[in-house]
Design a protein around this motif. Structure first.
Motif, PDB file in Angstrom:
ATOM      1  N   GLN A   8       0.886  -0.748   0.102  1.00 50.48           N
ATOM      2  CA  GLN A   8       0.303  -0.607  -0.118  1.00 50.48           C
ATOM      3  C   GLN A   8       1.206   1.541  -0.061  1.00 50.48           C
ATOM      4  N   VAL A   9       1.629   1.194   0.696  1.00 46.02           N
ATOM      5  CA  VAL A   9       2.271   2.457   0.656  1.00 46.02           C
ATOM      6  C   VAL A   9       3.563   2.926   0.151  1.00 46.02           C
ATOM      7  N   TYR A  10       4.762   2.099  -0.057  1.00 48.56           N
ATOM      8  CA  TYR A  10       5.670   1.775  -1.421  1.00 48.56           C
ATOM      9  C   TYR A  10       5.537   0.862  -3.136  1.00 48.56           C
ATOM     10  N   ALA A  11       4.109   0.898  -2.844  1.00 50.29           N
ATOM     11  CA  ALA A  11       3.915   0.334  -4.609  1.00 50.29           C
ATOM     12  C   ALA A  11       3.317   1.729  -5.610  1.00 50.29           C
ATOM     13  N   PRO A  12       3.976   2.344  -6.006  1.00 52.89           N
ATOM     14  CA  PRO A  12       2.887   3.995  -6.188  1.00 52.89           C
ATOM     15  C   PRO A  12       2.283   3.473  -7.790  1.00 52.89           C
ATOM     16  N   GLU A  13       2.587   1.773  -8.237  1.00 54.24           N
ATOM     17  CA  GLU A  13       2.362   1.356  -9.697  1.00 54.24           C
ATOM     18  C   GLU A  13       0.276   1.109  -8.947  1.00 54.24           C
ATOM     19  N   PHE A  14       0.686   0.928  -7.533  1.00 51.58           N
ATOM     20  CA  PHE A  14      -0.618  -0.042  -7.090  1.00 51.58           C
ATOM     21  C   PHE A  14      -1.673   1.029  -6.785  1.00 51.58           C
ATOM     22  N   LYS A  15      -0.747   2.051  -6.020  1.00 50.18           N
ATOM     23  CA  LYS A  15      -2.056   3.303  -5.391  1.00 50.18           C
ATOM     24  C   LYS A  15      -1.476   4.519  -5.204  1.00 50.18           C
ATOM     25  N   PRO A  16      -1.079   5.492  -6.944  1.00 54.29           N
ATOM     26  CA  PRO A  16      -0.881   6.267  -7.058  1.00 54.29           C
ATOM     27  C   PRO A  16      -1.586   7.518  -6.301  1.00 54.29           C
ATOM     28  N   ASN A  17      -0.399   8.373  -5.723  1.00 55.66           N
ATOM     29  CA  ASN A  17      -0.609   9.842  -4.982  1.00 55.66           C
ATOM     30  C   ASN A  17      -1.034   9.279  -3.405  1.00 55.66           C
ATOM     31  N   TYR A  18      -0.919   8.215  -3.022  1.00 55.92           N
ATOM     32  CA  TYR A  18      -1.553   7.220  -2.115  1.00 55.92           C
ATOM     33  C   TYR A  18      -0.897   8.169  -0.228  1.00 55.92           C
ATOM     34  N   THR A  19      -1.793   8.141   0.160  1.00 57.33           N
ATOM     35  CA  THR A  19      -0.803   8.594   1.756  1.00 57.33           C
ATOM     36  C   THR A  19      -1.775   7.764   2.656  1.00 57.33           C
ATOM     37  N   GLU A  20      -1.004   7.383   4.174  1.00 64.14           N
ATOM     38  CA  GLU A  20      -1.371   6.663   4.762  1.00 64.14           C
ATOM     39  C   GLU A  20      -2.272   7.996   5.731  1.00 64.14           C
ATOM     40  N   ASP A  21      -2.371   9.343   6.087  1.00 62.57           N
ATOM     41  CA  ASP A  21      -3.139   9.610   6.618  1.00 62.57           C
ATOM     42  C   ASP A  21      -4.709  10.541   6.328  1.00 62.57           C
ATOM     43  N   THR A  22      -4.736   9.651   4.891  1.00 67.46           N
ATOM     44  CA  THR A  22      -5.923  10.711   3.642  1.00 67.46           C
ATOM     45  C   THR A  22      -7.260   9.919   4.506  1.00 67.46           C
ATOM     46  N   VAL A  23      -8.385  10.108   4.885  1.00 68.57           N
ATOM     47  CA  VAL A  23     -10.200   9.627   5.305  1.00 68.57           C
ATOM     48  C   VAL A  23     -10.479   8.729   4.676  1.00 68.57           C
ATOM     49  N   LYS A  24      -9.911   7.228   4.916  1.00 68.65           N
ATOM     50  CA  LYS A  24     -10.572   6.215   4.181  1.00 68.65           C
ATOM     51  C   LYS A  24     -11.916   5.397   4.965  1.00 68.65           C
ATOM     52  N   ARG A  25     -13.118   5.079   3.739  1.00 68.54           N
ATOM     53  CA  ARG A  25     -14.067   5.165   3.239  1.00 68.54           C
ATOM     54  C   ARG A  25     -13.955   3.492   3.762  1.00 68.54           C
ATOM     55  N   PRO A  26     -15.163   2.886   3.396  1.00 68.39           N
ATOM     56  CA  PRO A  26     -15.076   0.784   3.190  1.00 68.39           C
ATOM     57  C   PRO A  26     -15.584   1.267   1.942  1.00 68.39           C
ATOM     58  N   ASP A  27     -14.947   0.486   1.126  1.00 70.60           N
ATOM     59  CA  ASP A  27     -14.867  -0.260  -0.214  1.00 70.60           C
ATOM     60  C   ASP A  27     -16.327  -0.597  -0.399  1.00 70.60           C
ATOM     61  N   GLN A  28     -16.437  -1.400   0.706  1.00 70.50           N
ATOM     62  CA  GLN A  28     -18.709  -1.847   0.613  1.00 70.50           C
ATOM     63  C   GLN A  28     -19.397  -1.334   1.316  1.00 70.50           C
ATOM     64  N   ILE A  29     -20.405  -1.473   1.163  1.00 73.74           N
ATOM     65  CA  ILE A  29     -21.393  -0.962   2.109  1.00 73.74           C
ATOM     66  C   ILE A  29     -22.652  -2.551   2.201  1.00 73.74           C
ATOM     67  N   CYS A  30     -22.816  -2.851   3.604  1.00 75.77           N
ATOM     68  CA  CYS A  30     -23.377  -3.781   3.322  1.00 75.77           C
ATOM     69  C   CYS A  30     -24.491  -3.662   4.645  1.00 75.77           C
ATOM     70  N   ILE A  31     -26.078  -4.096   4.819  1.00 72.82           N
ATOM     71  CA  ILE A  31     -26.895  -3.223   5.628  1.00 72.82           C
ATOM     72  C   ILE A  31     -27.899  -4.889   5.958  1.00 72.82           C
ATOM     73  N   GLN A  32     -27.853  -4.861   7.052  1.00 70.75           N
ATOM     74  CA  GLN A  32     -28.751  -6.105   6.897  1.00 70.75           C
ATOM     75  C   GLN A  32     -30.562  -5.555   7.334  1.00 70.75           C
ATOM     76  N   CYS A  33     -31.488  -6.942   7.113  1.00 65.04           N
ATOM     77  CA  CYS A  33     -32.887  -6.248   6.727  1.00 65.04           C
ATOM     78  C   CYS A  33     -33.304  -6.752   7.956  1.00 65.04           C
ATOM     79  N   ASP A  34     -33.742  -5.793   8.708  1.00 65.34           N
ATOM     80  CA  ASP A  34     -34.745  -6.177   9.903  1.00 65.34           C
ATOM     81  C   ASP A  34     -35.626  -7.430   9.944  1.00 65.34           C
ATOM     82  N   ASP A  35     -36.780  -7.826   8.971  1.00 63.98           N
ATOM     83  CA  ASP A  35     -37.630  -8.386   9.311  1.00 63.98           C
ATOM     84  C   ASP A  35     -36.478  -9.636   9.202  1.00 63.98           C
ATOM     85  N   CYS A  36     -36.060 -10.036   7.515  1.00 62.60           N
ATOM     86  CA  CYS A  36     -35.057 -12.026   7.215  1.00 62.60           C
ATOM     87  C   CYS A  36     -33.845 -11.850   7.971  1.00 62.60           C
TER      88      CYS A  36
END
Length: 732
Positions: A391-419
Motif C-alpha cells: 500500500q505504501v511503497y507501490a506507486p503503480e498500485f496506489k498513485p498519490n497514496y498517503t496513509e493519513d487520508t480519510v478512508k471510506r469502506p470499499d463496500q457498504i452492507c446492511i442487514q434487513c430487520d425482518d429476514c
C-alpha cells in the motif's frame, strides 16, 4: 454419604463453592455476557433476536437476557444447568460456538450470584434455579438445581408430579418470585415479545459490585448501552484489556457492550437489542478500506485459510488481527510483527482471519498457546506487513497514496430487520443517512428487493482483489541487479598498485568531482588521490584485463545523441555509421563486431519493444561507464592510501618505542629541548612539503606540534611534543 452407582462405585460430587471458582475464568465481564449470547446464537436455539436489559425486581438490580429461540424442555434445561454436557451439532452450515458445556454456568455466576431461567417450548414451560445464595442458605454439600416443568393444557397450568412440590417450594422460597402466579407471569413476557410463543428468559440478580459498593456495570452514562466504568476497567485482570499508556485510546469495544456486540460475530445471524435499541451489527470485512485478500496454509489443515486485510475506517489508532473461531470473535486488535515495534509501521491496518483449526481457551478470549497458534501469528504477521508495504511503497498500485487520508469502506452492507439477510448497497451511500429500520423492499437493486430472495453470493477467491505484492518483485529485481553488477565489475589485482612513499601527499585537484560519487571515509572526508599512481595502476589493470572485456568497454564508450528518440530507435540506427564518427576510437574491427552482434540480436528479437529495451539498456550502460571508471580510480586511490597509512603507522610505532627507551635511559621529563640542529631540520622539512606550515609555540622552549598522518618526520622526538601542556612526566 456419597451417592453410588448400582455397582457401588461412588459418584463424583460438585461443591457449591465451585460455582464461584468456575466463574473466575472470566476476568473481563463482557466475556461472561458473550457466553449467554452464544447460547442464544447456537444452532440448537437459533434465535433471531436477543434482548439484553437492566431492570429492578423487588429492590434488586437485575440483568435480563431473553431470546426468541427454540426454547428448552426439562431434559435440555437439566443439561444446561449441569456441567460438561454439550450435544450441539452443525445445522445447515451453522456451526455452534459452544465447546465445553460450561458457558452458562461460568458466565451467569460471573455476573451475579443467582440466576433463574424461564424457557417455553410449545405447551411446555420450564423453570430452573442456579443460585449460590440458595445453596448457602440450605447448607447444601453438592450443587443442586431445582427444576419444575409446567404443562399448559389450554385450561390449566400444572406442574409435573415428579419432585414438583419440592422443586417448586425451593424456587418460590429462594428466588425473586414467591408465588406461582409470579412465575407464570414471566412466561407471558415471552409470549408478548416472541411471535412464535417460544423462547428463553434469564434473570440474574445479586450482581457483582466493586469494593466501594457500586455496581460493576455503568447503566446510566448511556441510556442505550451497558458500560464498564473506568475504575473497574483497570481491574479486569487482563493486560490487553487495560487502557494503553501515554493516553492512547483503547477500542470502544473494550468498555462498551454495544460496540463489542457489533463485532462479536464475523457474519452476524442474530439481532441484539440492548436496553431497547438495536445494535448495528457489521460485517467486519466490509467496514475496511483498500481491501485485499491473502491466504495462509497451516500444516494441520487441508485447505488454505483466507485472510482479509484493510484499513480501519473508524479509528487509525485501533489496528491488528481480528481472530475469529467458528464465526465468533476470540481476539480483537491483536498486534503482530511490525505493529509491535515503535516505528509506527502498519498503523491502522486490520487483518481478519477465521482460525477454526485452533482451540479457544476456557473463557473464549484467547487460544491455546500451541505451535499452530504461534505459527499463525508469525506468518500472518508477515503477510500483514507485506500488505502494508504494498500500500505504501507501490506507486503503480496506489498513485498519490498517503496513509493519513480519510478512508471510506470499499463496500457498504446492511442487514434487513425482518429476514436478517445482508444486502449490498451501491457505492456513495452514507450509512448514517439510512433509516433506523431497513427492510429488503427498500433495496435499490430490484433483484434483491424481497426477503424471500437469498443473499447475494460472496465473491469467489479468484474474484476477490488479492495482494499481488508487486513491491516484492521490484525489490528482488533491484537486489538481483546489484548482485549482477558486483559480479560483472572486474577485479583489480592488488599487485598492480605501486607503493607510495609516505612523504608524498596525493593532491585532490585531479579528481573528477562532477561524475564521481562521494565515498564515505573516516570523518566523512574524501581521501586525495595521486594522478601518477592512478595512471600506473590503470595501465597495469589494462594489461591484465581480458581482451574481450577491453574491446567491449571501448565499444560501449561510444555516444548516443541526446536528441535520438528511444521510442523509435532501432538496432539499425544504433549500429549505423553515425554512431561511429570518423574521429571516434572505434576501428574497423570493432565495427565488424558490432555488426555481428546486430545480426545475432536480429535473429532473437522479433518484436520492436525488445529492440527499444535493448537500446535503452545500452544507453544506460554508456551513461554508467564514467561512474564505473571513476569508482575504479577511487578504489585504486583508497587502496594505495591505505597501504601508505599502514606503513606510516608501523614507522611511528617503532619511533615511539625508541623514544620511550631513550626517555627511560635519560630519566628526564618530556619537556624536550629542541636544538638548533633539530630546528633547522624541521624547518627544512616544512619548507619542502608543498608550502605546509608547522606552528611553534614557546613557553620555556619551543615545541613542535604532532605531525599529521602520512607526513615525514625527521626527528622522532617531535612525535611527543605537547603544545598545550608543560612538564608532562613519562612513567616507565
Amino acid at each position: 454419604m456419597a451417592a453410588v452407582t448400582s455397582r457401588g462405585i461412588p459418584l463424583s460430587s460438585i461443591s457449591p463453592r465451585y460455582l464461584h471458582t468456575n466463574s473466575t475464568s472470566h476476568t473481563w465481564p463482557f466475556s461472561a455476557i458473550a457466553e449467554l449470547i452464544d447460547n442464544a446464537y447456537d444452532p440448537d436455539v437459533s434465535a433471531k433476536q436477543l434482548w439484553i436489559d437492566k431492570s429492578v425486581i423487588k429492590h434488586q438490580d437485575c440483568l435480563i437476557f431473553m431470546d426468541n429461540g427454540n426454547g428448552m424442555d426439562y431434559d435440555k434445561m437439566h443439561k444446561m444447568l449441569s456441567f460438561g454436557f454439550n450435544d450441539k451439532q452443525t445445522i445447515r452450515g451453522h456451526v455452534p460456538v459452544g465447546l465445553y458445556g460450561n458457558g452458562f454456568k461460568s458466565g451467569s455466576m460471573r455476573l451475579g450470584k443467582d440466576a433463574i431461567v424461564f424457557s417455553k417450548k410449545a405447551n411446555t414451560m420450564c423453570v430452573g434455579l442456579l443460585s449460590q445464595t440458595y445453596l448457602k442458605d440450605t447448607g447444601a454439600q453438592n450443587v443442586m438445581v431445582p427444576i419444575v416443568m409446567f404443562t399448559n393444557t389450554g385450561q390449566t397450568v400444572s406442574a409435573s408430579p415428579e419432585h414438583a412440590e419440592e422443586c417448586l417450594h425451593d424456587i418460590l422460597t429462594h428466588s425473586l418470585f414467591n408465588t406461582k402466579e409470579e412465575l407464570l407471569s414471566e412466561f407471558s413476557v415471552i409470549d408478548g415479545l416472541c411471535t412464535n410463543s417460544r423462547g428463553t428468559r434469564i434473570i440474574i440478580w445479586n450482581l457483582r459490585r466493586t469494593p466501594s459498593g457500586e455496581l460493576e456495570f455503568d447503566f446510566t452514562k448511556n441510556p442505550y448501552d451497558i458500560r464498564i466504568p473506568v475504575d473497574v476497567y483497570g481491574r479486569t485482570g487482563e493486560t490487553n484489556k487495560r487502557p494503553a499508556a501515554g493516553g492512547v485510546s483503547v477500542p470502544e469495544s473494550e468498555y462498551s457492550l454495544r460496540a463489542y456486540c457489533s463485532i462479536l460475530y464475523l457474519k452476524p445471524r442474530m439481532q441484539i437489542i440492548i436496553k431497547g435499541k438495536k445494535v448495528e451489527t457489521q460485517l467486519v470485512t466490509k467496514t475496511l478500506a483498500n481491501v485485499l485478500t491473502d491466504t495462509y496454509k497451516p500444516d494441520s489443515v487441508k485447505k488454505a485459510i483466507p485472510i482479509t486485510f484493510g484499513y480501519n475506517t473508524k479509528s487509525k489508532e485501533h489496528y491488528g488481527l481480528m481472530m475469529y473461531h467458528n464465526n465468533r470473535l476470540i481476539k480483537a486488535y491483536e498486534r503482530v510483527a511490525c505493529q509491535r515495534k515503535a516505528e509506527g509501521r502498519a498503523v491502522g491496518v486490520i487483518g481478519v482471519i477465521e482460525c477454526n483449526h485452533l482451540t479457544p481457551i476456557h473463557n473464549k478470549q484467547d487460544f491455546d498457546d500451541t505451535e499452530d497458534y504461534r505459527k499463525i501469528l508469525k506468518n500472518v504477521g508477515k503477510k500483514l506487513e507485506e500488505y502494508w508495504k504494498q500500500q505504501v511503497y507501490a506507486p503503480e498500485f496506489k498513485p498519490n497514496y498517503t496513509e493519513d487520508t480519510v478512508k471510506r469502506p470499499d463496500q457498504i452492507c446492511i442487514q434487513c430487520d425482518d429476514c436478517l439477510k445482508w444486502r449490498k448497497l451501491p457505492d456513495g451511500i452514507d450509512r448514517k443517512m439510512l433509516p433506523k429500520k431497513w427492510f429488503c423492499y427498500m433495496n435499490s437493486d430490484p433483484q434483491f428487493r424481497s426477503c424471500t430472495v437469498e443473499e447475494e453470493p460472496e465473491d469467489s477467491d479468484d474474484e476477490k482483489p488479492r495482494n499481488q505484492k508487486t513491491y516484492k518483485q521490484h525489490e528482488r529485481n533491484q537486489k538481483l541487479q546489484q548482485e549482477n553488477w558486483k559480479q560483472q565489475r572486474p577485479s583489480i589485482p592488488k599487485s598492480s598498485y605501486q607503493k607510495k612513499p609516505s612523504s608524498v601527499l596525493i593532491s585532490p585537484s585531479h579528481t573528477d568531482a562532477d561524475t564521481r560519487p562521494s565515498v564515505n571515509t573516516l570523518h566523512d572526508t574524501q581521501l586525495p588521490s595521486s594522478p601518477g599512481r592512478q595512471k600506473r595502476a590503470l595501465d597495469s589493470q589494462e594489461n591484465q584485463e581480458n581482451p574481450y572485456n577491453k574491446k567491449a568497454r571501448r565499444i560501449t564508450s561510444g555516444h548516443i545523441p541526446d536528441n535520438l528518440p528511444t521510442s523509435t530507435v532501432s538496432a539499425e540506427t544504433f549500429c549505423s555509421p553515425a554512431m561511429f564518427p570518423p574521429d571516434s576510437d572505434a576501428n574497423e574491427a570493432e565495427r565488424k563486431d558490432v555488426e555481428k552482434v546486430k545480426k545475432q540480436q536480429s535473429n532473437k528479437i522479433t518484436q520492436p519493444t525488445f529492440e527499444v529495451e535493448y537500446l535503452q539498456a545500452m544507453q544506460t550502460i554508456m551513461q554508467l561507464q564514467p561512474m564505473v571508471e571513476s569508482l575504479k580510480n577511487e578504489k585504486c586511490s583508497l587502496l594505495t592510501r591505505c597501504e601508505s597509512l599502514e606503513k606510516d603507522l608501523e614507522r611511528i610505532k617503532r619511533e615511539t618505542e625508541k623514544a620511550k627507551v631513550r626517555v627511560e635511559d635519560r630519566g628526564v621529563q618530556t619537556d624536550f629541548h629542541i636544538s638548533s640542529h633539530e630546528e633547522s631540520a624541521s624547518t627544512s622539512s616544512g619548507a619542502s612539503n608543498s608550502g605546509r606550515r608547522t606552528d611553534f609555540g614557546t613557553q620555556q622552549h619551543e615545541t613542535q606540534d604532532r605531525p599529521k598522518m602520512g607526513q615525514e618526520t625527521s626527528n622522532p622526538q617531535l612525535l611527543f611534543a605537547a603544545p598545550d601542556q608543560e612538564n608532562i612526566s613519562w612513567s616507565p
